[in-house]
Design a protein around this motif. Sequence first.
Motif, PDB file in Angstrom:
ATOM      1  N   GLN A 250     -53.312 -36.173 -27.751  1.00  0.00           N
ATOM      2  CA  GLN A 250     -53.627 -36.320 -26.333  1.00  0.00           C
ATOM      3  C   GLN A 250     -52.407 -36.704 -25.499  1.00  0.00           C
ATOM      4  OE1 GLN A 250     -56.443 -39.487 -25.725  1.00  0.00           O
ATOM      5  NE2 GLN A 250     -55.377 -40.872 -27.106  1.00  0.00           N
ATOM      6  N   ASN A 251     -51.351 -37.195 -26.132  1.00  0.00           N
ATOM      7  CA  ASN A 251     -50.137 -37.573 -25.405  1.00  0.00           C
ATOM      8  C   ASN A 251     -49.041 -36.519 -25.473  1.00  0.00           C
ATOM      9  OD1 ASN A 251     -51.070 -40.068 -24.500  1.00  0.00           O
ATOM     10  ND2 ASN A 251     -50.560 -41.062 -26.443  1.00  0.00           N
ATOM     11  N   LEU A 252     -49.365 -35.348 -26.027  1.00  0.00           N
ATOM     12  CA  LEU A 252     -48.397 -34.265 -26.163  1.00  0.00           C
ATOM     13  C   LEU A 252     -48.922 -33.027 -25.450  1.00  0.00           C
ATOM     14  CD1 LEU A 252     -47.799 -34.571 -30.019  1.00  0.00           C
ATOM     15  CD2 LEU A 252     -46.603 -35.803 -28.190  1.00  0.00           C
ATOM     16  N   ARG A 253     -48.015 -32.271 -24.842  1.00  0.00           N
ATOM     17  CA  ARG A 253     -48.380 -30.991 -24.234  1.00  0.00           C
ATOM     18  C   ARG A 253     -47.406 -29.928 -24.732  1.00  0.00           C
ATOM     19  NH1 ARG A 253     -51.843 -33.924 -23.414  1.00  0.00           N
ATOM     20  NH2 ARG A 253     -53.120 -34.286 -21.561  1.00  0.00           N
ATOM     21  N   TRP A 254     -47.962 -28.777 -25.069  1.00  0.00           N
ATOM     22  CA  TRP A 254     -47.192 -27.693 -25.672  1.00  0.00           C
ATOM     23  C   TRP A 254     -47.314 -26.438 -24.828  1.00  0.00           C
ATOM     24  CZ3 TRP A 254     -44.789 -28.552 -30.523  1.00  0.00           C
ATOM     25  CH2 TRP A 254     -45.145 -29.754 -31.152  1.00  0.00           C
ATOM     26  N   GLN A 255     -46.277 -25.626 -24.859  1.00  0.00           N
ATOM     27  CA  GLN A 255     -46.314 -24.261 -24.324  1.00  0.00           C
ATOM     28  C   GLN A 255     -45.976 -23.338 -25.482  1.00  0.00           C
ATOM     29  OE1 GLN A 255     -43.641 -24.280 -20.931  1.00  0.00           O
ATOM     30  NE2 GLN A 255     -45.254 -24.984 -19.561  1.00  0.00           N
TER      31      GLN A 255
END
Length: 306
Positions: free
Chosen positions: A194-199
């Motif tokens: 929940q604390n990471l965002r990926w592309q």
Amino acid sequence: MPLDELPDWLPAWCLDQLGREPADVLFRSQQVSMVFGLRLAGGRNVVVKARADDGRAASCVAAQAWLAERGFPCARPLTPVVGVGALAVHAEEFRPGGEVLHGDSPDVAVRCAELFARLMAELAGVIVAPPLPNPSWVRWDETGAGTWPAIDFLDALDQSVVSGHIVEAAERARARLLAGGLPCVLGHADFEAQNLRWQGRQVWTVHDWDSLAWQPEAALVGAASGSFASAGPPTLAPIASSEAFLAAYQDFRGRLFTPAELEVAWAAGVWMAAYNAREMALFAGPPAGGDALRAQAAERLRRANA
């Protein structure tokens, strides 16, 4: 959230620190910190974070700023930490976008371990005062504490709802951690999906720099190996996935843990899972983390030599 429901201090703080007052509220959330997404007059979007001033915030924000300047994928702080009454407040850039990476397979574990290894390698170059006290979920070494760190609002609740297996796992893991004798380093202690965002396969943003901690590297890695898959309420990754995470981390960092460090890593994963399971039980939250701990505790504690 309407503008007139913002805390009384916030508009003047924005004007003083950022040169503009809020014109619109993009979002608000509150867990450990209060977080406000704001559009300022003139159109600039920012995020303002406020948390109880326990002395940690300045080190956390300084480390975040250092990483952002070096190109690490995180929001760049826009202000230093400023005291507002009992609060420590700062602003950072608004960095939306990216997707949560769901799943707890060994393949997902390896991707996350590579990112964690990169993060820890970068933090090794940061020089700040240790951000103490540590976040409560990795504060197994609190002086004079029993099984859990002293937290009034949790300690005042009915402890009988916490299953004995949770307490036993925490006590055994804590004993192993306290016997570790390993040096402490700066690390991210809330490494969850929940604390990471990926592309795609590239990380876009790592959030929650308020959760930096000062604990042994092996312990921080072990905690992350159990928590990396938590995309909502805290859970515990499968043992095979934690094993893959630990192995991959060592590969990416180019250093094998000693047998003692591996034991500490497994113990840290148990203690953090037990802390989270206790909190979920006290607030009648989802039982998944506690159920996973019940199923895995014996093997994880065996690996921890606890």
